[in-house]
Design an enzyme around this catalytic site. Structure first.
Site, PDB file in Angstrom:
ATOM      1  N   LYS A  16       0.828  -1.215   0.000  1.00 55.69           N
ATOM      2  CA  LYS A  16       0.000   0.000   0.000  1.00 55.69           C
ATOM      3  C   LYS A  16       0.864   1.268   0.000  1.00 55.69           C
ATOM      4  CE  LYS A  16      -2.035  -1.102   3.883  1.00 55.69           C
ATOM      5  NZ  LYS A  16      -1.323  -2.359   4.187  1.00 55.69           N
ATOM      6  N   ARG A  91      -9.478   0.951   9.079  1.00 53.70           N
ATOM      7  CA  ARG A  91      -9.059  -0.416   9.384  1.00 53.70           C
ATOM      8  C   ARG A  91     -10.092  -1.157  10.211  1.00 53.70           C
ATOM      9  NH1 ARG A  91      -3.050   0.427   8.993  1.00 53.70           N
ATOM     10  NH2 ARG A  91      -2.144  -1.601   9.342  1.00 53.70           N
ATOM     11  N   ARG A 130      11.848  -5.531   4.308  1.00 54.80           N
ATOM     12  CA  ARG A 130      11.580  -4.101   4.133  1.00 54.80           C
ATOM     13  C   ARG A 130      12.579  -3.239   4.911  1.00 54.80           C
ATOM     14  NH1 ARG A 130       5.819  -1.771   5.301  1.00 54.80           N
ATOM     15  NH2 ARG A 130       6.117  -2.869   7.283  1.00 54.80           N
ATOM     16  N   ARG A 163      11.690  -1.589  10.552  1.00 52.85           N
ATOM     17  CA  ARG A 163      10.638  -1.243  11.510  1.00 52.85           C
ATOM     18  C   ARG A 163      10.567  -2.261  12.643  1.00 52.85           C
ATOM     19  NH1 ARG A 163       5.250   0.234   8.169  1.00 52.85           N
ATOM     20  NH2 ARG A 163       4.370  -1.130   9.760  1.00 52.85           N
ATOM     21  N   ARG A 174       0.058  -9.272  13.138  1.00 49.11           N
ATOM     22  CA  ARG A 174      -0.554  -8.228  12.293  1.00 49.11           C
ATOM     23  C   ARG A 174      -1.440  -8.857  11.213  1.00 49.11           C
ATOM     24  NH1 ARG A 174       4.712  -5.550  10.454  1.00 49.11           N
ATOM     25  NH2 ARG A 174       3.449  -4.230   9.111  1.00 49.11           N
TER      26      ARG A 174
HETATM   27  P1  AP5 Z   1       4.872  -1.525   1.729  1.00 51.38           P
HETATM   28  O1  AP5 Z   1       4.515  -0.662   0.574  1.00 51.38           O
HETATM   29  O2  AP5 Z   1       5.636  -0.927   2.860  1.00 51.38           O
HETATM   30  O3  AP5 Z   1       3.578  -2.305   2.254  1.00 51.38           O
HETATM   31  P2  AP5 Z   1       2.344  -1.788   3.103  1.00 51.38           P
HETATM   32  O4  AP5 Z   1       1.133  -2.483   2.591  1.00 51.38           O
HETATM   33  O5  AP5 Z   1       2.310  -0.294   3.157  1.00 51.38           O
HETATM   34  O6  AP5 Z   1       2.739  -2.401   4.509  1.00 51.38           O
HETATM   35  P3  AP5 Z   1       2.692  -1.838   5.988  1.00 51.38           P
HETATM   36  O7  AP5 Z   1       3.384  -2.877   6.842  1.00 51.38           O
HETATM   37  O8  AP5 Z   1       3.198  -0.447   6.104  1.00 51.38           O
HETATM   38  O9  AP5 Z   1       1.215  -1.883   6.314  1.00 51.38           O
HETATM   39  P4  AP5 Z   1       0.644  -1.997   7.678  1.00 51.38           P
HETATM   40  O10 AP5 Z   1      -0.759  -1.838   7.310  1.00 51.38           O
HETATM   41  O11 AP5 Z   1       0.932  -3.155   8.514  1.00 51.38           O
HETATM   42  O12 AP5 Z   1       1.418  -0.866   8.526  1.00 51.38           O
HETATM   43  P5  AP5 Z   1       1.060   0.597   8.901  1.00 51.38           P
HETATM   44  O13 AP5 Z   1       2.301   1.373   8.871  1.00 51.38           O
HETATM   45  O14 AP5 Z   1      -0.125   1.086   8.161  1.00 51.38           O
HETATM   46  O15 AP5 Z   1       5.696  -2.775   1.127  1.00 51.38           O
HETATM   47  C1  AP5 Z   1       6.232  -3.786   1.960  1.00 51.38           C
HETATM   48  C2  AP5 Z   1       7.584  -4.262   1.394  1.00 51.38           C
HETATM   49  O16 AP5 Z   1       7.365  -4.898   0.129  1.00 51.38           O
HETATM   50  C3  AP5 Z   1       8.593  -3.134   1.112  1.00 51.38           C
HETATM   51  O17 AP5 Z   1       9.864  -3.602   1.423  1.00 51.38           O
HETATM   52  C4  AP5 Z   1       8.470  -2.870  -0.399  1.00 51.38           C
HETATM   53  O18 AP5 Z   1       9.700  -2.411  -0.944  1.00 51.38           O
HETATM   54  C5  AP5 Z   1       8.099  -4.243  -0.932  1.00 51.38           C
HETATM   55  N1  AP5 Z   1       7.168  -4.179  -2.060  1.00 51.38           N
HETATM   56  C6  AP5 Z   1       6.049  -3.400  -2.153  1.00 51.38           C
HETATM   57  N2  AP5 Z   1       5.411  -3.625  -3.305  1.00 51.38           N
HETATM   58  C7  AP5 Z   1       6.128  -4.579  -3.957  1.00 51.38           C
HETATM   59  C8  AP5 Z   1       5.958  -5.269  -5.199  1.00 51.38           C
HETATM   60  N3  AP5 Z   1       4.912  -5.019  -6.001  1.00 51.38           N
HETATM   61  N4  AP5 Z   1       6.884  -6.196  -5.548  1.00 51.38           N
HETATM   62  C9  AP5 Z   1       7.922  -6.475  -4.722  1.00 51.38           C
HETATM   63  N5  AP5 Z   1       8.139  -5.861  -3.541  1.00 51.38           N
HETATM   64  C10 AP5 Z   1       7.246  -4.945  -3.152  1.00 51.38           C
HETATM   65  O19 AP5 Z   1       0.578   0.409  10.414  1.00 51.38           O
HETATM   66  C11 AP5 Z   1       1.482   0.024  11.442  1.00 51.38           C
HETATM   67  C12 AP5 Z   1       0.720  -0.086  12.756  1.00 51.38           C
HETATM   68  O20 AP5 Z   1       0.143   1.189  13.098  1.00 51.38           O
HETATM   69  C13 AP5 Z   1      -0.455  -1.067  12.745  1.00 51.38           C
HETATM   70  O21 AP5 Z   1      -0.048  -2.399  13.003  1.00 51.38           O
HETATM   71  C14 AP5 Z   1      -1.327  -0.487  13.859  1.00 51.38           C
HETATM   72  O22 AP5 Z   1      -0.829  -0.818  15.135  1.00 51.38           O
HETATM   73  C15 AP5 Z   1      -1.149   1.022  13.676  1.00 51.38           C
HETATM   74  N6  AP5 Z   1      -2.152   1.614  12.767  1.00 51.38           N
HETATM   75  C16 AP5 Z   1      -1.942   2.191  11.550  1.00 51.38           C
HETATM   76  N7  AP5 Z   1      -3.094   2.629  11.018  1.00 51.38           N
HETATM   77  C17 AP5 Z   1      -4.061   2.296  11.918  1.00 51.38           C
HETATM   78  C18 AP5 Z   1      -5.473   2.458  11.922  1.00 51.38           C
HETATM   79  N8  AP5 Z   1      -6.125   3.021  10.887  1.00 51.38           N
HETATM   80  N9  AP5 Z   1      -6.147   1.998  12.996  1.00 51.38           N
HETATM   81  C19 AP5 Z   1      -5.530   1.431  14.055  1.00 51.38           C
HETATM   82  N10 AP5 Z   1      -4.193   1.231  14.102  1.00 51.38           N
HETATM   83  C20 AP5 Z   1      -3.470   1.662  13.042  1.00 51.38           C
END
Ligand code: AP5
Length: 217
Positions: A16, A91, A130, A163, A174
């Protein structure tokens, strides 16, 4: 520049943030990641940051009221300027309903909800490798999307870090949290006719091409 208003759904690590960054670059839309916003609060040591940290480190969701407060400010500040890409919000069904209220108040509505999909083994490999820039936040992968110089950001020269929640145990938590609390949003938005599924187990350019097609960009 096109004015896009998009919500990105999908499990942790599906890509994402990567796709949101590409959309921001192409369209100028504001990339709004609640994960990045929360990490910023944690770094600054604010009250919401301290509250959020324990949930984030455990792989659980931060309580709705904490996240909604943070996001509401950003949507009011930036939502109408040049479009937005919401990454990681909503979410829960509670967040989705609250988002609808905020949109109604602000007189905006999403064009599309894109549901990024990839098998679990692909996701686990992505999260395990990552790295993120401590300066500008750009996302890398040690094998799939490596920087030119190991550990250093191509864009700003910042140091790359892993991270805290990208360890094996928290990744598993997660993914289960996603299935339980966030996956029901797929049907919620499908029933409103807003959802498009995106095959995201391909390389970033190929996935982005499919996104562009769905958004007519
Ligand atoms: P990346 O683009 O970083 O993936 P992502 O889907 O953004 O993954 P996240 O881990 O950031 O999502 P998340 O939802 O767990 O974390 P968030 O920060 O929102 O890609 C991942 C890897 O793959 C990278 O290394 C990239 O280079 C590689 N890649 C990407 N696309 C590729 C492709 N097509 N081919 C090959 N490689 C590829 O949330 C973290 C925490 O915050 C949560 O666990 C929760 O505790 C809290 N939080 C955040 N938002 C909320 C909310 N709305 N409500 C409650 N808690 C929340």
């Amino acid at each position: 520049m096109e004015d896009v208003k998009v919500i990105l759904l999908g499990p942790p690590g599906v890509g994402k943030g990567t796709i949101a960054g590409m959309l921001e670059e192409q369209t100028g839309a504001a990339h709004m990641s609640t994960g990045d916003m929360l990490r910023e609060e944690v770094k600054k040591g604010t009250v919401p940051g301290k509250e959020a940290e324990k949930y984030m480190n455990a792989g659980d969701l931060v309580p709705d009221e904490v996240v909604i407060d943070i996001l509401r400010k950003r949507i009011k500040e930036e939502g109408k300027k040049c479009g937005f890409v919401l990454d990681g919000f909503p979410r829960t069904l509670g967040q989705a309903r609250e988002l609808k209220r905020i949109f109604d108040e602000e007189g905006v509505s999403p064009d599309r909800v894109l549901n990024l999909r990839a098998p679990e083994h692909v996701i686990v490999q992505r999260l395990g490798g990552r790295r993120q820039c401590s300066g500008c936040g750009r996302i890398y992968h040690v094998r799939n999307m490596p920087p030119a110089r190991e550990g250093i950001c191509d864009d700003c020269g910042g140091e790359l870090f892993r991270r805290a929640d990208d360890c094996d145990e928290t990744i598993r938590v997660r993914l289960r949290t996603y299935e339980r609390q966030t996956a029901p949003l797929v049907d919620f938005y499908r029933e409103q006719g807003l959802l498009s599924d995106i095959k995201a187990d391909t390389g970033p350019e190929e996935t982005f091409n499919e996104v562009r097609k769905r958004l007519d960009l």
